[in-house]
Design an enzyme around this catalytic site. Structure first.
Site, mmCIF file in Angstrom:
data_model
loop_
_atom_site.group_PDB
_atom_site.id
_atom_site.type_symbol
_atom_site.label_atom_id
_atom_site.label_comp_id
_atom_site.label_asym_id
_atom_site.label_seq_id
_atom_site.Cartn_x
_atom_site.Cartn_y
_atom_site.Cartn_z
ATOM 1 N N LYS A 118 -84.808 -73.311 -9.975
ATOM 2 C CA LYS A 118 -85.603 -72.545 -9.288
ATOM 3 C C LYS A 118 -85.329 -72.821 -7.591
ATOM 4 O O LYS A 118 -85.463 -73.941 -7.094
ATOM 5 C CB LYS A 118 -87.133 -72.527 -9.504
ATOM 6 C CG LYS A 118 -87.490 -71.234 -8.789
ATOM 7 C CD LYS A 118 -87.393 -69.914 -9.475
ATOM 8 C CE LYS A 118 -88.025 -68.880 -8.974
ATOM 9 N NZ LYS A 118 -87.202 -68.201 -7.852
ATOM 10 N N LYS A 172 -91.176 -79.590 -4.611
ATOM 11 C CA LYS A 172 -92.076 -78.320 -4.454
ATOM 12 C C LYS A 172 -92.580 -77.946 -5.773
ATOM 13 O O LYS A 172 -93.598 -77.784 -6.051
ATOM 14 C CB LYS A 172 -91.390 -77.290 -3.578
ATOM 15 C CG LYS A 172 -92.299 -76.316 -3.175
ATOM 16 C CD LYS A 172 -91.577 -75.172 -2.464
ATOM 17 C CE LYS A 172 -90.956 -75.784 -1.255
ATOM 18 N NZ LYS A 172 -90.259 -74.595 -0.420
ATOM 19 N N LYS A 188 -80.700 -74.666 -4.937
ATOM 20 C CA LYS A 188 -80.585 -73.823 -3.537
ATOM 21 C C LYS A 188 -79.154 -73.528 -3.447
ATOM 22 O O LYS A 188 -78.229 -74.211 -4.060
ATOM 23 C CB LYS A 188 -81.261 -75.014 -2.690
ATOM 24 C CG LYS A 188 -81.744 -73.924 -1.481
ATOM 25 C CD LYS A 188 -83.033 -73.642 -1.530
ATOM 26 C CE LYS A 188 -83.764 -72.890 -0.589
ATOM 27 N NZ LYS A 188 -85.265 -72.425 -0.840
ATOM 28 N N THR A 234 -95.246 -66.411 0.536
ATOM 29 C CA THR A 234 -95.022 -67.750 1.261
ATOM 30 C C THR A 234 -95.945 -67.858 2.457
ATOM 31 O O THR A 234 -96.396 -68.903 2.858
ATOM 32 C CB THR A 234 -93.664 -67.867 1.561
ATOM 33 O OG1 THR A 234 -92.759 -67.501 0.420
ATOM 34 C CG2 THR A 234 -93.364 -69.115 2.318
ATOM 35 N N ASN A 256 -90.144 -62.962 7.711
ATOM 36 C CA ASN A 256 -91.219 -62.808 6.575
ATOM 37 C C ASN A 256 -92.293 -63.798 6.801
ATOM 38 O O ASN A 256 -93.451 -63.392 6.440
ATOM 39 C CB ASN A 256 -90.593 -62.793 5.230
ATOM 40 C CG ASN A 256 -91.502 -62.554 3.872
ATOM 41 O OD1 ASN A 256 -92.182 -63.432 3.491
ATOM 42 N ND2 ASN A 256 -91.493 -61.244 3.618
ATOM 43 N N SER A 313 -93.373 -66.525 -6.927
ATOM 44 C CA SER A 313 -91.977 -66.012 -7.807
ATOM 45 C C SER A 313 -92.214 -66.373 -9.047
ATOM 46 O O SER A 313 -91.664 -65.640 -10.080
ATOM 47 C CB SER A 313 -90.967 -67.084 -7.365
ATOM 48 O OG SER A 313 -90.189 -66.649 -6.259
#
Length: 427
Positions: A76, A100, A112, A200, A231, A360
């Site tokens: 992820k 994380k 990533k 976030t 954001n 998410s």
């Protein structure tokens, strides 16, 4: 303007994440065999692909996807479009995602990636073709139960909509409905979740709030500065302003502004929409040199842009009593030592900005189960989850009489180690 060069960014980020990992691994006396596994990535993809531009010319782009570890579940992590994207940056960011998701207690691993480009130089139609071609090139290296991308720097819900549409078009009609959760951060009309846009930033705000409550600090009239007003920066500022805190300084890729009387968050956001995304020349503010940003008089500093922004060169200038890391890896190892010695609190990235991956996860669950949650339900679940994680890290730090980053790493690494010990290593 955010000034770190591509070379400084990639080297610093990879060195930082390895230094942080090794420090925590020493503390927990991590099994040496598991340490070997976690020190490297599982898969590293580099993809070169051609795309026809609006003028008919063809450009060849380079895309990356690094899958660090999937011991706890599917990979992820976000996809970013930025000139600094390369294999080392992707490796560092993928490793951070592993820690994380583990810290958050999610059934995910870490990945990533992205494309090395400056999206401001391309039209919307060109970005769509670039995104779709990259998605096609990735093929089955991503998937709803294998590797689930999400938005990151310079990507958004529209980017995710292009990805999910392209990915689903490669599947048979009977399979398409089963692949909607190949990405998260989608628009609401394409299977997205209420609240994912602010998850976030809301998580960063919650961590600041929880920290302040532990320290018996009232956030009302506290002054904060934000690096990066995308954001994450916007939503963090939005919720802090609701608590009575004052935004007094902002820096983005175009410039730095300040006003000790306060900058109205909504007004700045509206101004940016009509100013090509830039904060420059915002009314009732003064422009400052780039290097003066971290020295602004404030109580809370929120780096929410790129990695390696707080360094040994500027750490001593920071007047804030708290750093809340909205970005991934914004503080390098040397700077952190200086800040901690100066008595500055640091809420580490793998805790502070984990609201995004938790949001998410909520979207992914809804897609899998055919459910639709309301905004208040999503935020309530996020609030509860963030409080559990924050308390766990804070208590661990108190027990160890240490910093929160190391405590967060210890919790994350021990969870992954437990999975490997229980399952063993094949064959």
């Amino acid at each position: 303007m955010i000034t770190k060069s591509k070379k400084e960014l990639k080297q610093g980020m990879l060195e930082n994440v390895m230094s942080q990992f090794n420090h925590a691994a020493d503390i927990v006396d991590l099994n040496p065999n598991i340490r070997k596994i976690l020190s490297i990535t599982n898969n590293e993809l580099i993809i070169h692909f051609p795309v026809k531009m609006d003028n008919g010319d063809v450009e060849v782009f380079t895309g990356y996807r690094v899958q660090h570890n999937n011991a706890l579940g599917p990979y992820k992590g976000g996809l970013r479009y930025h000139p600094t994207v390369d294999i080392d940056a992707a490796k560092a960011l993928a490793m951070w995602m592993t820690w994380k998701t583990s810290l958050a207690g999610l059934p995910y691993g870490g990945a990533k990636g992205g494309i090395q480009l400056d999206p401001s130089k391309y039209s919307t139609t060109e970005l769509e073709r670039i995104t779709r071609r990259f998605t096609y090139a990735l093929g089955d290296n991503i998937g709803p139960e294998h590797d689930i991308p999400a938005p990151d720097v310079n990507t958004n819900s529209q980017t995710m909509a292009w990805i999910v549409d392209t990915y689903m078009s490669t599947k048979s009609p009977a399979e398409r409905s089963k692949n909607q959760h190949v990405v998260t951060g989608k628009p609401l009309g394409s299977g997205g979740s209420e609240g994912r846009d602010r998850a976030t930033g809301y998580g960063v705000f919650l961590n600041i709030k929880f920290w302040a409550e532990k320290k018996k600090i009232d956030l009302k009239n506290k002054r904060f500065i934000v690096q990066g007003f995308g954001n994450v920066g916007f939503w963090t500022s939005y919720f802090l302003e609701l608590e009575g805190a004052k935004l007094v300084g902002v820096q983005d890729a175009f410039g730095t502004i300040a006003n000790q009387e306060g900058i109205a968050v909504a007004q700045l956001n509206d101004y940016m929409q009509g100013n090509k995304g830039s904060i420059v020349d915002f009314p009732n503010s003064v422009a400052l040199p780039t290097e003066d940003f971290f020295g602004l008089d404030c109580d809370i500093c929120i780096p929410a842009a790129l990695g390696n922004q707080i360094t040994a060169e500027n750490a001593d200038k920071i007047k804030a009593f708290l750093i809340a890391e909205g970005a991934n890896g914004p503080t390098d190892v040397e700077a952190e030592e200086i800040l901690l010695n100066n008595g500055v609190g640091i809420i580490p990235d793998i805790l502070c900005n984990s609201g995004g991956v938790i949001g998410s996860y909520f979207e992914w669950l809804q897609n899998r189960n055919g459910e639709l949650w309301q905004l208040d339900e999503v935020l309530a679940k996020l609030d509860k989850k963030m409080k559990e994680i924050f308390d766990r890290v804070y208590v661990k730090a108190e027990e160890r009489n240490g910093d929160m980053r190391t405590s967060a790493y210890v919790i994350a690494i021990e969870r992954i180690e437990k999975a490997y010990v229980q399952r063993g290593i094949f064959p």
